[in-house]
Design an enzyme around this catalytic site. Sequence first.
Site, PDB file in Angstrom:
ATOM      1  N   ASN A   7       0.882  -1.170   0.000  1.00 43.01           N
ATOM      2  CA  ASN A   7       0.000   0.000   0.000  1.00 43.01           C
ATOM      3  C   ASN A   7       0.921   1.222   0.000  1.00 43.01           C
ATOM      4  O   ASN A   7       1.421   1.637   1.044  1.00 43.01           O
ATOM      5  CB  ASN A   7      -0.888  -0.048   1.244  1.00 43.01           C
ATOM      6  CG  ASN A   7      -1.860   1.118   1.302  1.00 43.01           C
ATOM      7  OD1 ASN A   7      -1.804   2.022   0.452  1.00 43.01           O
ATOM      8  ND2 ASN A   7      -2.725   1.118   2.291  1.00 43.01           N
ATOM      9  N   ARG A  64      -2.244  -2.025  -3.822  1.00 48.82           N
ATOM     10  CA  ARG A  64      -3.485  -1.263  -3.644  1.00 48.82           C
ATOM     11  C   ARG A  64      -3.408  -0.045  -4.565  1.00 48.82           C
ATOM     12  O   ARG A  64      -2.439   0.713  -4.520  1.00 48.82           O
ATOM     13  CB  ARG A  64      -3.595  -0.805  -2.196  1.00 48.82           C
ATOM     14  CG  ARG A  64      -4.813   0.051  -2.012  1.00 48.82           C
ATOM     15  CD  ARG A  64      -4.807   0.737  -0.687  1.00 48.82           C
ATOM     16  NE  ARG A  64      -6.048   1.484  -0.553  1.00 48.82           N
ATOM     17  CZ  ARG A  64      -6.200   2.512   0.254  1.00 48.82           C
ATOM     18  NH1 ARG A  64      -5.203   2.932   0.993  1.00 48.82           N
ATOM     19  NH2 ARG A  64      -7.344   3.130   0.320  1.00 48.82           N
ATOM     20  N   HIS A 153     -12.672   2.678  -0.563  1.00 45.98           N
ATOM     21  CA  HIS A 153     -12.715   1.644   0.482  1.00 45.98           C
ATOM     22  C   HIS A 153     -13.365   0.367  -0.053  1.00 45.98           C
ATOM     23  O   HIS A 153     -13.872  -0.449   0.726  1.00 45.98           O
ATOM     24  CB  HIS A 153     -13.543   2.081   1.715  1.00 45.98           C
ATOM     25  CG  HIS A 153     -12.882   3.091   2.595  1.00 45.98           C
ATOM     26  ND1 HIS A 153     -13.608   4.000   3.323  1.00 45.98           N
ATOM     27  CD2 HIS A 153     -11.581   3.336   2.887  1.00 45.98           C
ATOM     28  CE1 HIS A 153     -12.787   4.759   4.019  1.00 45.98           C
ATOM     29  NE2 HIS A 153     -11.540   4.385   3.761  1.00 45.98           N
ATOM     30  N   ARG A 214     -11.280  14.831   7.224  1.00 43.92           N
ATOM     31  CA  ARG A 214     -12.014  15.244   6.013  1.00 43.92           C
ATOM     32  C   ARG A 214     -13.421  15.692   6.393  1.00 43.92           C
ATOM     33  O   ARG A 214     -14.057  15.094   7.256  1.00 43.92           O
ATOM     34  CB  ARG A 214     -12.115  14.094   5.012  1.00 43.92           C
ATOM     35  CG  ARG A 214     -10.786  13.644   4.480  1.00 43.92           C
ATOM     36  CD  ARG A 214     -10.996  12.638   3.350  1.00 43.92           C
ATOM     37  NE  ARG A 214      -9.777  11.900   3.099  1.00 43.92           N
ATOM     38  CZ  ARG A 214      -9.698  10.566   3.056  1.00 43.92           C
ATOM     39  NH1 ARG A 214     -10.776   9.826   3.228  1.00 43.92           N
ATOM     40  NH2 ARG A 214      -8.539   9.994   2.828  1.00 43.92           N
ATOM     41  N   GLU A 337      -8.037  -5.494   4.561  1.00 46.27           N
ATOM     42  CA  GLU A 337      -7.872  -5.130   3.154  1.00 46.27           C
ATOM     43  C   GLU A 337      -6.648  -5.800   2.540  1.00 46.27           C
ATOM     44  O   GLU A 337      -6.658  -6.189   1.379  1.00 46.27           O
ATOM     45  CB  GLU A 337      -7.751  -3.604   3.036  1.00 46.27           C
ATOM     46  CG  GLU A 337      -9.069  -2.910   3.309  1.00 46.27           C
ATOM     47  CD  GLU A 337      -8.911  -1.432   3.653  1.00 46.27           C
ATOM     48  OE1 GLU A 337      -8.577  -1.132   4.814  1.00 46.27           O
ATOM     49  OE2 GLU A 337      -9.128  -0.595   2.774  1.00 46.27           O
TER      50      GLU A 337
END
Length: 359
Positions: A7, A64, A153, A214, A337
């Site tokens: 990642n 990813r 996601h 965010r 993930e």
Amino acid sequence: MKVLVLNSGSSSIKYQLFDMPSQKLLFKGMIEQIGEKASKIKNHEQGIILILKKIQNIQAVGHRVVQGGERFQKPCLINKQVIKRIGSYCKIAPLHNPANLSGILACLKFMKGIPQVAVFDTAFHQTIPDFAYLYGLPYKFYNNLGIRKYGFHGTSHEYVTKEAAKILNKPLNKVSLITCHLGNGCSITAVENGKSVDTSMGFTPLEGLLMGTRCGDLDPAIVTYLQRRMNFSPERIDQLLNKESGLLGISGISNDMRRIRKAAKNGNSRARLAIKIFIYRIRKYIGAYLTILGKIDALVFTAGIGENQSQIRKNICFQLFDNLKKKPKVLVITTNEELMIAKQTFSLLSQMKTRLTER
Ligand code: ADP
């Protein structure tokens, strides 16, 4: 098969090594401060070299990739064309895809002959229908510039959807859920018959829920107002909305829910307000998704807050399903993930091998 999962972020590379198909985690680590002034690691290439010093005998790599646009609905083997396409999406994902691509290019350079697979955050959401993914802008902005909801996601929402189907003992294509990924980034997805039909993140991961830093949903006129009133540049606005807003911006304390809850317990009113907004917005989305799905088998919580903060879950669920005849289950599922990327990498390469031997 030893599968390395990478990642690559703008200043870090998180990595995990899995033995597949046993799914055993063999090693994990993180390279940080890439490209920062005081750091010895100047770029992703140097980061990958460090990882390769620690790990040998890698047989495949799963990367990813945040933005896969409309082109990538599934994981795919990386070749020149795929690299070009991922690069072309840097325009719509300037905060994510360039770093993902740097990681891929570094691996291709130092791991010649080892298959590299891209797994996209957006892929799971490619089943969202046009009436849900289009914004109310002139259609040519979708056609010419690709402005639409993509959702993110996806790897996590897909992972917990599959796990939920197993727990509920239902076939994947019969399971309907609302999945809440509540970490630093937060998103919520409506899953109908195993497929994503709407999600809260949009053109970028900025839309939707209140997150760590965010802002989530916002009247777009606020952006132009800030440009005019404060003379903010696009970069300043990006920084404000992505890094200084959300739980951090409201509470003025932290982006970390643990610290905010502690402050709230000690009577800090802005911390309390941040938690209220966080929960209110999740409940609002759940209500909307219940309406579009009609009925759901389960509400699923995952990621840092979703998995660990039972009081937040309780407050989200308070009287939520009181009016429903058949109450959905509430499941807490630990997302993974990295394992999902390892599984998808292994599965794609196995399928390709089978196809080759069948020819
Ligand atoms: P990221 O989205 O960066 O992967 P996480 O999924 O770990 O981050 O989510 C971070 C959020 O989850 C933080 O707000 C933090 O307070 C919360 N969190 C993470 N781990 C725990 C824990 N063990 N107990 C309580 N809260 C946690």
